[in-house]
Scaffold this motif. Sequence first.
Motif, PDB file in Angstrom:
ATOM      1  N   ALA A 279       0.842  -1.182   0.000  1.00  0.00           N
ATOM      2  CA  ALA A 279       0.000   0.000   0.000  1.00  0.00           C
ATOM      3  C   ALA A 279       0.876   1.229   0.000  1.00  0.00           C
ATOM      4  N   ALA A 280       0.419   2.245  -0.700  1.00  0.00           N
ATOM      5  CA  ALA A 280       1.102   3.537  -0.777  1.00  0.00           C
ATOM      6  C   ALA A 280       2.347   3.444  -1.628  1.00  0.00           C
ATOM      7  N   THR A 281       2.538   4.409  -2.491  1.00  0.00           N
ATOM      8  CA  THR A 281       3.696   4.409  -3.382  1.00  0.00           C
ATOM      9  C   THR A 281       4.713   5.461  -2.998  1.00  0.00           C
ATOM     10  N   GLY A 282       4.327   6.405  -2.208  1.00  0.00           N
ATOM     11  CA  GLY A 282       5.267   7.453  -1.827  1.00  0.00           C
ATOM     12  C   GLY A 282       5.733   7.265  -0.409  1.00  0.00           C
ATOM     13  N   PRO A 283       6.899   7.776  -0.064  1.00  0.00           N
ATOM     14  CA  PRO A 283       7.425   7.579   1.278  1.00  0.00           C
ATOM     15  C   PRO A 283       6.644   8.314   2.349  1.00  0.00           C
ATOM     16  N   THR A 284       5.794   9.279   1.990  1.00  0.00           N
ATOM     17  CA  THR A 284       5.036  10.002   2.995  1.00  0.00           C
ATOM     18  C   THR A 284       3.542   9.808   2.832  1.00  0.00           C
ATOM     19  N   ALA A 285       3.167   8.766   2.113  1.00  0.00           N
ATOM     20  CA  ALA A 285       1.742   8.553   1.896  1.00  0.00           C
ATOM     21  C   ALA A 285       1.106   7.943   3.130  1.00  0.00           C
ATOM     22  N   THR A 490      14.644  -3.013  17.822  1.00  0.00           N
ATOM     23  CA  THR A 490      13.548  -2.049  17.896  1.00  0.00           C
ATOM     24  C   THR A 490      12.728  -2.202  16.641  1.00  0.00           C
ATOM     25  N   ASP A 491      11.467  -2.577  16.796  1.00  0.00           N
ATOM     26  CA  ASP A 491      10.608  -2.823  15.637  1.00  0.00           C
ATOM     27  C   ASP A 491      10.488  -1.555  14.783  1.00  0.00           C
ATOM     28  N   PRO A 492      10.087  -1.705  13.530  1.00  0.00           N
ATOM     29  CA  PRO A 492       9.982  -0.539  12.652  1.00  0.00           C
ATOM     30  C   PRO A 492       9.108   0.550  13.261  1.00  0.00           C
ATOM     31  N   GLU A 493       9.618   1.757  13.283  1.00  0.00           N
ATOM     32  CA  GLU A 493       8.886   2.883  13.846  1.00  0.00           C
ATOM     33  C   GLU A 493       9.216   4.133  13.046  1.00  0.00           C
ATOM     34  N   GLN A 494       8.287   5.065  13.073  1.00  0.00           N
ATOM     35  CA  GLN A 494       8.490   6.293  12.315  1.00  0.00           C
ATOM     36  C   GLN A 494       9.383   7.244  13.081  1.00  0.00           C
ATOM     37  N   ILE A 495      10.415   7.719  12.392  1.00  0.00           N
ATOM     38  CA  ILE A 495      11.305   8.765  12.894  1.00  0.00           C
ATOM     39  C   ILE A 495      11.341   9.841  11.818  1.00  0.00           C
ATOM     40  N   GLY A 496      10.866  11.037  12.140  1.00  0.00           N
ATOM     41  CA  GLY A 496      10.828  12.079  11.130  1.00  0.00           C
ATOM     42  C   GLY A 496       9.894  11.692  10.003  1.00  0.00           C
ATOM     43  N   GLN A 497      10.405  11.648   8.791  1.00  0.00           N
ATOM     44  CA  GLN A 497       9.602  11.327   7.619  1.00  0.00           C
ATOM     45  C   GLN A 497      10.015   9.974   7.009  1.00  0.00           C
ATOM     46  N   ASP A 555       5.684 -14.940  11.871  1.00  0.00           N
ATOM     47  CA  ASP A 555       4.964 -14.517  10.676  1.00  0.00           C
ATOM     48  C   ASP A 555       5.426 -13.119  10.267  1.00  0.00           C
ATOM     49  N   PRO A 556       5.416 -12.828   8.981  1.00  0.00           N
ATOM     50  CA  PRO A 556       5.769 -11.467   8.541  1.00  0.00           C
ATOM     51  C   PRO A 556       4.787 -10.440   9.105  1.00  0.00           C
ATOM     52  N   GLU A 557       5.299  -9.252   9.351  1.00  0.00           N
ATOM     53  CA  GLU A 557       4.468  -8.144   9.817  1.00  0.00           C
ATOM     54  C   GLU A 557       4.563  -7.008   8.816  1.00  0.00           C
ATOM     55  N   PRO A 558       3.445  -6.298   8.585  1.00  0.00           N
ATOM     56  CA  PRO A 558       3.470  -5.216   7.586  1.00  0.00           C
ATOM     57  C   PRO A 558       4.482  -4.134   7.961  1.00  0.00           C
ATOM     58  N   TRP A 559       5.174  -3.666   6.975  1.00  0.00           N
ATOM     59  CA  TRP A 559       6.076  -2.528   7.174  1.00  0.00           C
ATOM     60  C   TRP A 559       5.225  -1.274   7.287  1.00  0.00           C
ATOM     61  N   PRO A 560       5.398  -0.477   8.328  1.00  0.00           N
ATOM     62  CA  PRO A 560       4.502   0.664   8.531  1.00  0.00           C
ATOM     63  C   PRO A 560       4.662   1.742   7.464  1.00  0.00           C
ATOM     64  N   LEU A 561       3.580   2.468   7.258  1.00  0.00           N
ATOM     65  CA  LEU A 561       3.593   3.622   6.369  1.00  0.00           C
ATOM     66  C   LEU A 561       3.955   4.870   7.154  1.00  0.00           C
ATOM     67  N   VAL A 562       4.538   5.836   6.480  1.00  0.00           N
ATOM     68  CA  VAL A 562       4.878   7.101   7.107  1.00  0.00           C
ATOM     69  C   VAL A 562       3.647   7.985   7.142  1.00  0.00           C
ATOM     70  N   VAL A 563       3.323   8.455   8.321  1.00  0.00           N
ATOM     71  CA  VAL A 563       2.173   9.352   8.478  1.00  0.00           C
ATOM     72  C   VAL A 563       2.694  10.774   8.644  1.00  0.00           C
ATOM     73  N   PRO A 564       2.372  11.678   7.716  1.00  0.00           N
ATOM     74  CA  PRO A 564       2.877  13.057   7.835  1.00  0.00           C
ATOM     75  C   PRO A 564       2.422  13.696   9.136  1.00  0.00           C
ATOM     76  N   GLU A 565       3.334  14.389   9.769  1.00  0.00           N
ATOM     77  CA  GLU A 565       2.996  15.102  10.999  1.00  0.00           C
ATOM     78  C   GLU A 565       2.148  16.334  10.672  1.00  0.00           C
ATOM     79  N   PRO A 566       1.201  16.666  11.522  1.00  0.00           N
ATOM     80  CA  PRO A 566       0.377  17.861  11.256  1.00  0.00           C
ATOM     81  C   PRO A 566       1.223  19.107  11.056  1.00  0.00           C
ATOM     82  N   ASP A 567       2.257  19.291  11.898  1.00  0.00           N
ATOM     83  CA  ASP A 567       3.100  20.479  11.746  1.00  0.00           C
ATOM     84  C   ASP A 567       3.812  20.468  10.407  1.00  0.00           C
ATOM     85  N   ALA A 568       4.221  19.273   9.987  1.00  0.00           N
ATOM     86  CA  ALA A 568       4.928  19.173   8.700  1.00  0.00           C
ATOM     87  C   ALA A 568       3.998  19.489   7.552  1.00  0.00           C
TER      88      ALA A 568
END
Length: 588
Positions: A279-285, A490-497, A555-568
């Motif tokens: 899902a999502a094609t862009g890094p910030t989608a 540390t499991d995949p987590e959003q840092i910045g963008q 089992d495989p776990e989905p790689w998270p999507l980047v959620v844009p920060e409101p301030d960004a």
Amino acid sequence: MSAPDPAAAPVPEPARPSRLRRWLPRVLLGLAAVLVSVWFGVTTATAELSLGPHEARYDVTTDATVTLDLGPFGTLQIDSPLPVGLGARVTVEEIPADVDALHGIDTLQALTGDLNSYLQFFTGPQATIEDAARALVADAAWRSLAALAVLTGAWFAGRALLGAARRQELTARLAPHTRQIVAGGAAVVLVGTLVTASEEDRARERVQAQPASAVFDGTPLEGARITGRLGGIVDTYGGLVIRAYQENEDFYRQADEALVAAWGDWEDRRGTFEPAPVAATGPTAAPTPTPPDGAGTADEPADDPTATDSPSPTATEDAEPLTFLLISDLHCNVGMAPLITSMAEMSGAVAVLDAGDTTMNGTSVEQYCVSTFARAIPDGVDLVTAPGNHDSAETTAQYARAGATVLDGGVIDVHGLRLLGDHDPKATRLIVTQTQDESYADVGTRLSEVACDDGDGVDLVMFHNPRVAPTLLADGCVPALVSGHMHTRTDPEQIGQGIRYISSSTAGAQENEPRIGPLKGTAEMTLLRWDPDTRRIVDWQLVEIGTDASATVHDPEPWPLVVPEPDAEADGDGAGTPDPEVTEPPAG
């Protein structure tokens, strides 16, 4: 003085030798020069390498025996695997003083470290043998070329000193004796060969007259013969090392068997596992919300009569993701090499990503570590590394010569994956005072600029220390970062963008625990599936090896999507979430 009679018959010129007779001596002489040069190069070849924790000098011999010379302690001798009666003499030198240059180190600690190094060597002796063979062949080739150059130079210098007239005179005098000269030369070569062969046979008989030590039965050194005081030492204490070796072999053999079984069990149940959709094609989608019945999304009005049934750009169910195997912090635990091989083969990985700290101290004697890990990668599978703070320029160069691709600050293409990375600027090794020539913030900024300036885009950054994440992932040019160093996952987590993932140690490395021998902590490897159509990581799958030689395939776990920060979104300044506190482990 009477005038010459014009009717007299002319004096015939000497018959010129045929083309074959002119060239045959030169060809034979050239062949003899080549043979002499090769003989000289092979029999004088030498190399400075390592043997366990020791520095060692390797010299080629002609006694069909590999002899480990331990000075006053005696020798250890095994039959040579080299052809045509060649052998080698390994002169074991001192353990480099800087390897154990620790403040407050005691004798027991030093001996324990040495024992671990011997255990590493016995676990993967093939790497040391292959490194020595390659080094000796290279040295023999250079020596042969140098000898041939000297002989060729001497030949032309001799010709120039003699001059054309003198050469013709010598040729005329030697021509009638060509057959005798050739026969005599052949006889000398034959006699020399027979004498050398007989000497080799006598030397082999003398060596084989030594009884083989039973201590090495069932090990790669089975059949080894020991001379001098070393025999008594081995007979008395060798059992301790051999038991440690056998314990190590048994543990990793059981762990490998458990891994194969666990993977088979997972494949049996994977039919019930729903793989993560791409899902999502862009890094910030952000994830697309599901609209209520009859309603459309913000970009697609409800009940649009012009809408088609063409698939959404985020639906790539028919895509074939590529699998990458991520490992990190091996710290010279070569016992894990067979498990890396099994995991790469079973998963169908196209590349192995080594996130650094492949060695312990970055010393020259750790070449067999990087060689063993490089040998563990199946044929056709790429190996890429981002050197860590325990690696060095020397061991990294050795890793590269063994087949690894070393990230050096630029973008490379790995089966379509645009991969960026670099070496850790910090040096944390026993022989080096902790130094750092560039801050992690500076590294992150530099790599981020490279990613932003790259016209084809960057899909993944691999860097040993995760502290680069805040500046690296701030601008959104890097969608994902994989690191190691912490020895804790540390499991995949959003840092910045972007998304950061910290791999744990594939050697099960624990603080204040030796890295060698059976695992002291859980060893981990991670499978990353990457979709070449969307250029996104689809999911990640954890594989664990326990201290009891058990294996667990999650089992495989989905790689998270980047959620844009409101301030960004509001300010467009690219600011992301702050980096969670990362505690630096003392031994990382």
